[in-house]
Design a protein around this motif. Structure first.
Motif, short mmCIF file in Angstrom:
data_model
loop_
_atom_site.label_atom_id
_atom_site.label_comp_id
_atom_site.label_asym_id
_atom_site.label_seq_id
_atom_site.Cartn_x
_atom_site.Cartn_y
_atom_site.Cartn_z
N LYS A 141 -5.31 7.12 1.47
CA LYS A 141 -5.79 5.70 1.61
C LYS A 141 -4.46 4.92 1.76
O LYS A 141 -4.35 3.89 2.44
N GLY A 142 -3.55 4.95 0.59
CA GLY A 142 -2.38 4.21 0.94
C GLY A 142 -1.44 4.14 2.16
O GLY A 142 -1.00 3.36 2.61
N SER A 172 2.17 1.61 -3.62
CA SER A 172 1.10 1.96 -4.54
C SER A 172 0.91 3.22 -4.17
O SER A 172 0.52 4.32 -5.21
N SER A 173 0.72 3.96 -3.13
CA SER A 173 0.37 5.25 -2.79
C SER A 173 1.78 6.28 -3.50
O SER A 173 1.38 7.20 -4.00
N GLY A 181 -1.11 1.40 4.72
CA GLY A 181 0.19 0.88 4.73
C GLY A 181 0.85 0.86 6.05
O GLY A 181 1.52 -0.07 6.56
N ALA A 203 -4.89 8.92 -3.44
CA ALA A 203 -3.90 7.84 -3.32
C ALA A 203 -2.97 7.81 -1.95
O ALA A 203 -2.68 6.87 -1.29
N PHE A 253 0.74 -1.11 -0.28
CA PHE A 253 -0.10 0.05 0.11
C PHE A 253 0.70 1.27 0.14
O PHE A 253 0.44 2.25 -0.80
#
Length: 121
Positions: free
Chosen positions: A42-43, A22-23, A47, A39, A19
């Motif tokens: 949330k990431g 991906s962020s 994470g 992004a 995560f």
């Protein structure tokens, strides 16, 4: 039983790392401030929480330590990161930061206009 717990700890750490990675990709790839902020918020929330949960389980299972700092840190991240992301995006919207040209629609503009109308009257 130890192998199952170790696999769960490893999965928690890997999911948290995924995560966060991906962020980071979302910051570089998304087109406007709002999608980038989504992004990151949330990431980073998922994470950091995944890594803290993995660290907490490792310390508890391997060393018998109950880390209140990790529990409080996880709760703090879950409570503050989404709210701060929302408030930053809302402030950006009210200060005129434009949406991406290919956004589907801007539903919030109608709500803001109605609120301004009701305040003016």
């Amino acid at each position: 039983m130890s192998i199952i717990i170790d696999i769960f700890i490893i999965l928690s750490l890997l999911i948290g790392t995924f995560f966060i990675f991906s962020s980071s990709v979302g910051i570089l790839r998304f087109p406007d401030v709002y999608t980038r902020l989504h992004a990151v918020t949330k990431g980073a929330t998922l994470g950091v929480a995944g890594i803290m949960i993995g660290a907490f389980l490792f310390l508890f299972i391997e060393h018998g330590i109950i880390s209140g700092k990790l529990i409080l840190g996880t709760i703090f991240v879950f409570m503050t990161a989404p709210v701060s992301g929302h408030m930053i995006s809302r402030a950006g919207y009210h200060n005129g930061v434009k949406l991406w040209d290919k956004s589907v629609r801007d539903d919030y503009a109608d709500v803001v206009k109605e609120k301004r109308k009701s305040i003016d009257n």
